[in-house]
Scaffold this motif. Structure first.
Motif, short mmCIF file in Angstrom:
data_model
loop_
_atom_site.label_atom_id
_atom_site.label_comp_id
_atom_site.label_asym_id
_atom_site.label_seq_id
_atom_site.Cartn_x
_atom_site.Cartn_y
_atom_site.Cartn_z
N GLY A 64 -21.05 -3.83 38.96
CA GLY A 64 -19.99 -4.94 37.83
C GLY A 64 -18.87 -4.51 36.78
N LYS A 65 -18.31 -5.27 36.84
CA LYS A 65 -17.23 -5.49 36.33
C LYS A 65 -16.95 -4.34 35.41
N SER A 66 -15.49 -3.82 34.93
CA SER A 66 -15.28 -3.18 33.81
C SER A 66 -15.40 -3.61 32.59
N SER A 67 -15.73 -3.40 31.66
CA SER A 67 -15.87 -3.71 29.59
C SER A 67 -15.40 -2.94 29.11
N ASN A 68 -14.57 -1.85 29.69
CA ASN A 68 -13.99 -1.02 28.79
C ASN A 68 -12.88 -0.35 29.06
N ASP A 69 -11.56 0.05 28.22
CA ASP A 69 -10.35 0.32 28.19
C ASP A 69 -11.09 1.73 28.82
N CYS A 70 -11.29 2.55 28.52
CA CYS A 70 -11.55 3.78 28.46
C CYS A 70 -12.89 4.44 28.19
N MET A 71 -13.88 5.81 28.25
CA MET A 71 -14.13 6.77 27.73
C MET A 71 -12.68 7.90 26.77
N PHE A 72 -13.48 7.87 25.81
CA PHE A 72 -12.33 9.05 24.48
C PHE A 72 -13.27 9.85 24.53
N SER A 73 -12.75 11.20 24.56
CA SER A 73 -13.78 11.97 24.26
C SER A 73 -13.03 13.33 22.97
N ASN A 74 -13.14 13.26 22.13
CA ASN A 74 -12.13 14.46 21.42
C ASN A 74 -13.08 15.46 21.10
N LEU A 75 -13.45 16.46 21.69
CA LEU A 75 -13.83 17.99 21.87
C LEU A 75 -13.63 18.84 20.52
N GLY A 76 -12.51 18.03 19.89
CA GLY A 76 -12.10 18.88 18.33
C GLY A 76 -11.62 20.38 18.73
N ARG A 77 -12.11 21.25 17.44
CA ARG A 77 -11.59 22.40 17.50
C ARG A 77 -12.13 23.75 18.36
N ILE A 78 -11.69 24.00 19.32
CA ILE A 78 -12.42 24.64 20.20
C ILE A 78 -11.98 26.87 19.15
N GLN A 79 -13.49 26.00 19.26
CA GLN A 79 -13.71 28.18 18.53
C GLN A 79 -13.84 29.13 19.24
N ILE A 80 -13.10 29.38 20.21
CA ILE A 80 -12.65 30.74 20.62
C ILE A 80 -11.87 31.78 20.44
N PRO A 81 -11.54 33.22 20.67
CA PRO A 81 -10.88 34.08 20.04
C PRO A 81 -9.75 33.78 21.39
N ASP A 82 -8.66 34.06 20.68
CA ASP A 82 -7.65 34.12 21.66
C ASP A 82 -6.72 35.78 22.34
N GLN A 83 -7.47 36.17 21.34
CA GLN A 83 -7.17 37.56 21.15
C GLN A 83 -7.88 38.28 21.80
N TYR A 84 -7.99 39.49 22.90
CA TYR A 84 -8.95 40.52 23.48
C TYR A 84 -8.14 41.95 23.77
N ARG A 85 -9.30 43.10 24.11
CA ARG A 85 -8.85 44.10 23.92
C ARG A 85 -7.46 44.31 25.52
N THR A 86 -8.01 44.17 26.11
CA THR A 86 -7.32 43.77 28.07
C THR A 86 -6.44 42.38 28.27
N PHE A 87 -6.72 41.41 27.97
CA PHE A 87 -5.82 39.60 28.06
C PHE A 87 -5.79 38.63 26.80
N SER A 88 -5.53 37.67 26.54
CA SER A 88 -5.00 37.21 25.80
C SER A 88 -5.67 35.66 26.82
N LEU A 89 -5.89 34.45 26.39
CA LEU A 89 -6.37 33.31 26.09
C LEU A 89 -5.37 32.40 26.00
N GLU A 90 -3.93 32.30 26.65
CA GLU A 90 -3.26 31.55 25.76
C GLU A 90 -3.76 29.85 25.71
N THR A 91 -4.19 28.86 26.04
CA THR A 91 -4.39 27.65 26.00
C THR A 91 -5.66 28.12 26.85
N VAL A 92 -6.53 26.68 26.28
CA VAL A 92 -7.86 26.02 27.35
C VAL A 92 -7.48 24.21 27.62
N PHE A 93 -6.82 24.43 28.21
CA PHE A 93 -6.47 22.22 28.63
C PHE A 93 -7.72 22.26 28.66
#
Length: 423
Positions: free
Chosen positions: A334-363
């Motif tokens: 079928g013909k496309s009828s919308n510009d795009c899908m837009f999804s906002n996951l909001g704030r990612i509630q995951i710690p960034d500091q751990y005992r032996t490593f760190s989480l720099e970013t979640v893309f």
């Protein structure tokens, strides 16, 4: 343990020849051993039965999630890390790699290994889980990777629609009649809609990524709060304005926005492996200025969201399995009828500091599949920084236009924030 795939899951699964994969990339600082990663992935499979599931077909060729007696481990692909953008190329490769789901699970893992910095990708077939499930799995994976003895519990898996829709609704004669009537009318309408003879050639797929620094992200959130609108509405309006500016008459003035079903169906827990989504559509009033549009759109979003009914929606879809083929045909041809899908996951509630490593970013996750217009934008916020992934295909939206839309979005956001600062 087994269960039939729901309508939406079957639609995403297709016939298995065309991938519909979601990729969740993240960056860690630390030194890891492969056996540590394998152990953490194994713990995820111990908790979540469907991470062990294969797809099996019955005599009517209906697909089932089925957990085998002998667990098949989550496959790991190891790549040497050469530069900062390797994760983008590996993400695109994973989009196009099908799952051998009759012999292997619907999840795999990519480790882009550096000396002290590693980029890692969770890859799921979209019929297995949504963004909310994926973030829960990432949280649990990092927790066990940091501490092998960490407790992450056991999932009580969803075994069918009866585990989501309350019995008094599912067994209501009026609700059943309503769902079947809507389902039959929708199936008839879908069958009658004319479609092209051929699937649209989407050509080359692409991924565009950008990130706002912490200061800009904070300013954007503050801007929205001061005007009584959500970040989601502000970004949706900005995306629509950007498409209109770049594409002109070719723009549809519509973006589809997924809404997390967990907001309306408390039976679905944050850590449930599940892939059913609700949807609303945003549009601009072409006669209003941006600020008036924001206020109007916020009212419309709240009205449409309040009307969402996950229980009836699921019952309608489950009554329409025989229309799946026609529905899939419509989406593909079928013909496309919308510009795009837009999804906002909001704030990612995951710690960034751990005992032996760190989480720099979640893309921000990326996803692409064969069901029509692939143009999708996903945003999320981690460590105070707003991150964007913009996916598309030349056959639907040329990459040159997508880059212009990205620039327009960034420019319009900065313009609004500068105006607020000046005022």
């Amino acid at each position: 343990m087994k269960r039939k795939l729901l309508f939406g899951e079957r639609m995403l699964l297709g016939d298995g020849t065309e991938p519909f994969n979601a990729v969740i990339p993240f960056r860690l600082h630390g030194i890891f051993k492969e056996e540590e990663i394998r152990y953490a992935l194994g713990r995820l499979q111990e908790k979540h039965p469907w991470l062990k599931a294969l797809i099996q077909y019955d005599e009517q060729h209906i697909p089932w999630f089925q957990v085998p007696e002998a667990t098949v481990s989550i496959p790991i692909r190891l790549v040497n890390r050469e530069n900062e953008d390797d994760w983008q190329e590996e993400s695109k490769q994973e989009w196009h790699s099908t799952f051998d789901y009759q012999t292997k699970p619907l999840i795999r893992f990519v480790w882009i290994k550096g000396e002290v910095v590693s980029d890692m990708l969770f890859v799921f077939h979209h019929c297995l889980c949504d963004g909310g499930s994926a973030m829960a799995l990432l949280y649990e994976f990092l927790k066990v990777l940091d501490n092998p003895n960490a407790e992450i519990g056991l999932e009580n898996p969803i075994l069918g629609i009866e585990d989501v829709v309350p019995a008094h609704i599912l067994q209501s004669g009026k609700k059943q009649f309503k769902a079947k009537t809507i389902g039959r009318l929708a199936a008839l309408a879908i069958k009658c809609i004319p479609v092209g003879r051929k699937v649209i050639d989407r050509q080359t797929d692409y991924l565009i990524h950008w990130k706002f620094d912490k200061k800009t992200s904070e300013q954007l959130i503050s801007y929205c709060k001061s005007r009584g609108i959500t970040v989601n509405t502000f970004l949706g309006a900005t995306v629509l304005e950007a498409f209109r500016k770049v594409r002109g008459a070719a723009a549809f003035n519509k973006v589809s926005c997924p809404v997390d079903i967990r907001r309306f169906a408390p039976q679905i827990k944050d850590d449930h492996i599940f892939a059913f989504g609700l949807m609303i559509v945003m549009s601009l009033n072409q006669k209003l200025n941006f600020m008036d549009n924001l206020r109007l759109m916020q009212t419309e979003v709240e009205r449409k969201t309040a009307k969402l009914n996950p229980y009836i929606t699921m019952m309608v879809m489950e009554s329409a399995h025989d229309a799946l083929k026609n529905f899939t045909r419509l989406l593909k041809r079928g013909k496309s009828s919308n510009d795009c899908m837009f999804s906002n996951l909001g704030r990612i509630q995951i710690p960034d500091q751990y005992r032996t490593f760190s989480l720099e970013t979640v893309f921000s996750p990326s996803v692409i599949g064969p069901l029509g217009n692939t143009t999708t934008m996903v945003t999320s916020t981690f460590r105070g920084q707003m991150d964007f992934s913009f996916m598309g295909s030349e056959g639907y939206l040329p990459q040159a236009e997508a880059l212009a839309i990205r620039d327009e979005i960034i420019g319009r956001i900065r313009q609004q924030l500068d105006y607020k600062t000046a005022s």
